[in-house]
Design a protein around this motif. Structure first.
Motif, PDB file in Angstrom:
ATOM      1  N   LEU A 218       0.881  -1.181  -0.091  1.00 22.93           N
ATOM      2  CA  LEU A 218      -0.115   0.127   0.088  1.00 22.93           C
ATOM      3  C   LEU A 218       0.921   1.244   0.043  1.00 22.93           C
ATOM      4  O   LEU A 218       0.657   2.045  -0.795  1.00 22.93           O
ATOM      5  N   PRO A 219       1.732   1.562   1.010  1.00 25.61           N
ATOM      6  CA  PRO A 219       2.585   2.568   0.870  1.00 25.61           C
ATOM      7  C   PRO A 219       3.344   2.549  -0.532  1.00 25.61           C
ATOM      8  O   PRO A 219       3.649   3.812  -0.924  1.00 25.61           O
ATOM      9  N   THR A 220       3.726   1.501  -0.882  1.00 25.61           N
ATOM     10  CA  THR A 220       4.655   1.691  -2.214  1.00 25.61           C
ATOM     11  C   THR A 220       3.731   2.232  -3.129  1.00 25.61           C
ATOM     12  O   THR A 220       4.035   2.944  -4.253  1.00 25.61           O
ATOM     13  N   ASN A 237      12.890  11.041   1.503  1.00 24.11           N
ATOM     14  CA  ASN A 237      12.988  11.030   2.757  1.00 24.11           C
ATOM     15  C   ASN A 237      12.316   9.711   3.229  1.00 24.11           C
ATOM     16  O   ASN A 237      12.347   9.732   4.618  1.00 24.11           O
ATOM     17  N   SER A 238      11.755   9.235   2.570  1.00 14.40           N
ATOM     18  CA  SER A 238      10.810   7.938   3.065  1.00 14.40           C
ATOM     19  C   SER A 238      11.721   6.929   3.968  1.00 14.40           C
ATOM     20  O   SER A 238      12.612   6.469   3.616  1.00 14.40           O
ATOM     21  N   THR A 239      10.815   6.230   4.735  1.00 11.82           N
ATOM     22  CA  THR A 239      11.341   5.278   5.637  1.00 11.82           C
ATOM     23  C   THR A 239      11.115   3.916   4.589  1.00 11.82           C
ATOM     24  O   THR A 239      11.756   2.856   5.030  1.00 11.82           O
ATOM     25  N   ILE A 240      10.209   3.810   3.651  1.00 17.99           N
ATOM     26  CA  ILE A 240      10.139   2.627   2.875  1.00 17.99           C
ATOM     27  C   ILE A 240      11.226   2.640   1.809  1.00 17.99           C
ATOM     28  O   ILE A 240      11.436   3.622   1.115  1.00 17.99           O
ATOM     29  N   SER A 241      12.078   1.616   1.721  1.00 19.71           N
ATOM     30  CA  SER A 241      13.016   1.570   0.846  1.00 19.71           C
ATOM     31  C   SER A 241      12.622   1.071  -0.301  1.00 19.71           C
ATOM     32  O   SER A 241      12.023   0.061  -0.722  1.00 19.71           O
ATOM     33  N   SER A 283      -6.042   5.476   8.232  1.00 21.37           N
ATOM     34  CA  SER A 283      -5.068   6.710   8.029  1.00 21.37           C
ATOM     35  C   SER A 283      -3.867   6.066   6.899  1.00 21.37           C
ATOM     36  O   SER A 283      -3.257   6.770   6.175  1.00 21.37           O
ATOM     37  N   GLN A 284      -3.602   4.879   6.797  1.00 24.63           N
ATOM     38  CA  GLN A 284      -2.542   4.228   5.971  1.00 24.63           C
ATOM     39  C   GLN A 284      -3.038   4.672   4.449  1.00 24.63           C
ATOM     40  O   GLN A 284      -2.262   4.455   3.469  1.00 24.63           O
ATOM     41  N   LEU A 285      -4.255   4.600   4.227  1.00 31.46           N
ATOM     42  CA  LEU A 285      -4.904   4.642   2.875  1.00 31.46           C
ATOM     43  C   LEU A 285      -4.968   6.313   2.084  1.00 31.46           C
ATOM     44  O   LEU A 285      -5.108   6.310   1.049  1.00 31.46           O
ATOM     45  N   GLU A 286      -4.542   7.173   3.133  1.00 30.87           N
ATOM     46  CA  GLU A 286      -4.494   8.433   2.788  1.00 30.87           C
ATOM     47  C   GLU A 286      -5.626   9.045   1.947  1.00 30.87           C
ATOM     48  O   GLU A 286      -5.658   9.401   0.821  1.00 30.87           O
ATOM     49  N   LEU A 287      -6.867   8.857   2.722  1.00 30.38           N
ATOM     50  CA  LEU A 287      -8.099   8.963   1.854  1.00 30.38           C
ATOM     51  C   LEU A 287      -8.257  10.564   1.776  1.00 30.38           C
ATOM     52  O   LEU A 287      -7.765  11.421   2.602  1.00 30.38           O
ATOM     53  N   HIS A 288      -8.897  10.929   0.463  1.00 29.59           N
ATOM     54  CA  HIS A 288      -9.254  12.081   0.375  1.00 29.59           C
ATOM     55  C   HIS A 288     -10.866  12.619   0.458  1.00 29.59           C
ATOM     56  O   HIS A 288     -11.590  12.191  -0.079  1.00 29.59           O
TER      57      HIS A 288
END
Ligand code: ATP
Length: 516
Positions: A218-220, A237-241, A283-288
């Motif tokens: 999902l973050p990807t 600057n993301s923590t996801i590599s 919140s992980q979904l970053e809904l609009h």
């Protein structure tokens, strides 16, 4: 009479949902803006009207809502959520001229993804769209050749041949239905697989998919589809590599601005019959500006025409109660749910030693290879098998025509599991029954669990004691044979047999088998 308590949601936007119940089924001819080609495709599927949830989503997308907000749907099992998102997405993409990946639908399991793909395939070709899948059903190479193509050379015929050779391959489907694991394989490894033009993201069975990280799919996806410089900056600057190859910048042309932003917004639709209200998960979904569409006052609702029954029986007699019940159901299509892959294997092995039973049955769990599971599911759909002994791999979303009964051989631990299991029957407004076998000490917990759902009346049911008594001898012989079989499977494993046996699993912790 119990007054349904409305549980207050933590998130403000969830507190005033749009009530799906205010909508009525609407004939296709009265659905505004519906493309006539889609109307025809729907009629070929024997669909003459839109169900309430489908109409509600239609009005928020193609209708006055105009896809301005992300959409969260919480509506009962079998209410038609698949078409609720498939139809507006296909209609929105129907005017596209260039083929590229514009809609991504993510589901937790392969069988579910293939089922959803079929729905898209029934309508998308009518408006010239193609549908692909990334589910691991075939080898990755086969999947790549179905999903990725070199652009047609005539498009670039005026260019220098040397430059032409450098043109990257591109995605050759408009809509992709995927499971998270295989999606990540393509994102990280497949040349030409790009989410650059993605306009729609559907997260079906959202609560299930948010329960596990599934390789951070999902973050990807959200990072790859974010469009502003701010997003590009934060990616660094993301923590996801991110894999080095993933440098796609969302730079598609202006298609439909949103509030002054020149890049098309990624529109999200999330759905479940048991949608999570947990702010940290959502919140992980970053809904609009999300809008919640929901039916009923309680968080969970069972299908209107579902009848629930409970049977009280002693542990030792559970298999006999099950056989007696199945005999009473006279070969009607039925799923028997157990609590783990081990129980599923043990129960179906035991039943195979009962001799002549008046129904055909088969095992379905992730203990088996995908090819075996697919074959079993096909036989069950076609009716050559009437009873499926299954794990919770069958619990979510599976839509098999003609299932009139669900049996919880093992009581589910959570109301959500009860909702999804029971929801394999009584779909699309039809009737169905859900039976739960309970030991005495489980009754209280079961009753309080059901209180969490609307339409929760559960009637006590019995099976004739003479049927049980008549089966006792066969049962004790079957138990003996089961013991031998388990021993032989243990030995086979010890001496290197490749078969995934119950014995192999018994050395591990109980495998409940939901999602892949
Ligand atoms: N408008 C319609 N008219 C008639 N049948 C429909 C309509 N929409 C959907 N169906 C049928 O209803 C059944 C249930 O639909 P679907 O699988 O989309 O339900 P769902 O809400 O996603 O359920 P679940 O929560 O279990 O996943 C399917 O067999 C589908 O073909």
């Amino acid at each position: 009479m119990e007054v349904a308590q409305k549980r207050v949601a933590h998130l403000p936007w969830m507190r005033n949902p749009l009530d799906i119940d205010q909508f009525e089924e609407r004939p296709l001819d009265r659905v505004s803006c519906l493309d006539p080609r889609l109307k025809e495709a729907l009629r070929k599927m024997q669909i003459e009207s839109l169900f309430p949830v489908q109409l509600a989503v239609w009005l928020e997308t193609i209708g006055p809502g105009g896809f301005e907000r992300d959409i969260c749907v919480n509506s009962p099992t079998g209410s038609g959520k698949t078409l609720a998102y498939a139809l507006p997405i296909v209609q929105s993409l129907s005017t596209r001229k260039i083929r590229c990946l514009r809609a991504l639908v993510v589901l937790p399991t392969r069988d579910l993804a293939l089922q959803v793909k079929e729905v898209f395939e029934a309508i998308a070709p009518a408006v010239g769209l193609t549908v692909g899948s990334a589910v691991g059903q075939s080898s990755i190479a086969d999947e790549i050749s179905a999903l990725i193509k070199r652009p047609r050379s005539e498009r670039y015929s005026s260019l220098d041949p040397e430059y032409q050779a450098q043109i990257e391959p591109e995605t050759s489907v408009d809509i992709l239905v995927a499971t998270p694991g295989r999606l990540m394989d393509h994102i990280t490894m497949t040349k030409g697989f790009s989410l650059e033009h993605l306009r729609f993201l559907v997260v079906d069975e959202t609560d299930r998919l948010l329960r596990e990280a599934y390789q951070s799919w999902l973050p990807t996806v959200l990072q790859l589809t974010s469009s502003t410089n701010q997003d590009l900056f934060s990616r660094e600057n993301s923590t996801i590599s991110m894999p080095r190859s993933l440098t796609t910048i969302r730079r598609s042309g202006v298609e439909r601005g949103f509030k002054g932003r020149c890049y098309p917004r990624l529109m999200k639709i999330i759905l479940s019959a048991t949608l999570t209200q947990d702010p940290s998960k959502l919140s992980q979904l970053e809904l609009h500006h999300p809008i919640l569409l929901t039916s009923g006052m309680k968080r969970y609702r069972l299908p209107e025409k579902l009848q629930s029954f409970k049977l009280i029986c002693k542990s030792k007699l559970k298999p006999l109660c099950l056989v007696a019940l199945l005999e009473e159901l006279k070969g009607e299509k039925c799923i028997v749910f157990t609590s783990s892959v081990e129980s599923t294997h043990r129960l179906s092995t035991l039943l195979s030693f009962f001799g002549d039973l008046p129904f055909q049955f088969s095992e379905y769990s992730r203990l088996q290879r995908q090819s075996v599971r697919s074959k079993t599911l096909k036989a069950f759909r076609e009716g050559t098998i009437q009873v499926l002994i299954a794990t919770d791999a069958m619990t979510r979303g599976m839509d098999v025509e003609g299932i009139t009964n669900v049996i919880n051989y093992d009581m589910p631990s959570y109301v959500k599991t009860y909702i999804h299991r029971a929801g394999r029957t009584a779909r699309a407004g039809l009737s169905g029954s859900c039976f739960t076998l309970l030991r005495k000490h489980e009754m209280k917990r079961f009753d309080s669990m059901l209180q969490k759902a609307e339409n929760n009346t559960c009637t006590l049911r019995t099976v004739p004691s003479q049927t049980i008594n008549g089966l006792l001898t066969v049962y004790s012989n079957a138990l003996e044979k089961l013991k031998e079989k388990v021993e032989s499977e243990t030995a086979r494993r010890k001496y290197g047999g490749g078969f995934k046996s119950t014995a192999k699993l018994s050395s591990r912790k109980k495998v409940t088998d939901e999602g892949e």
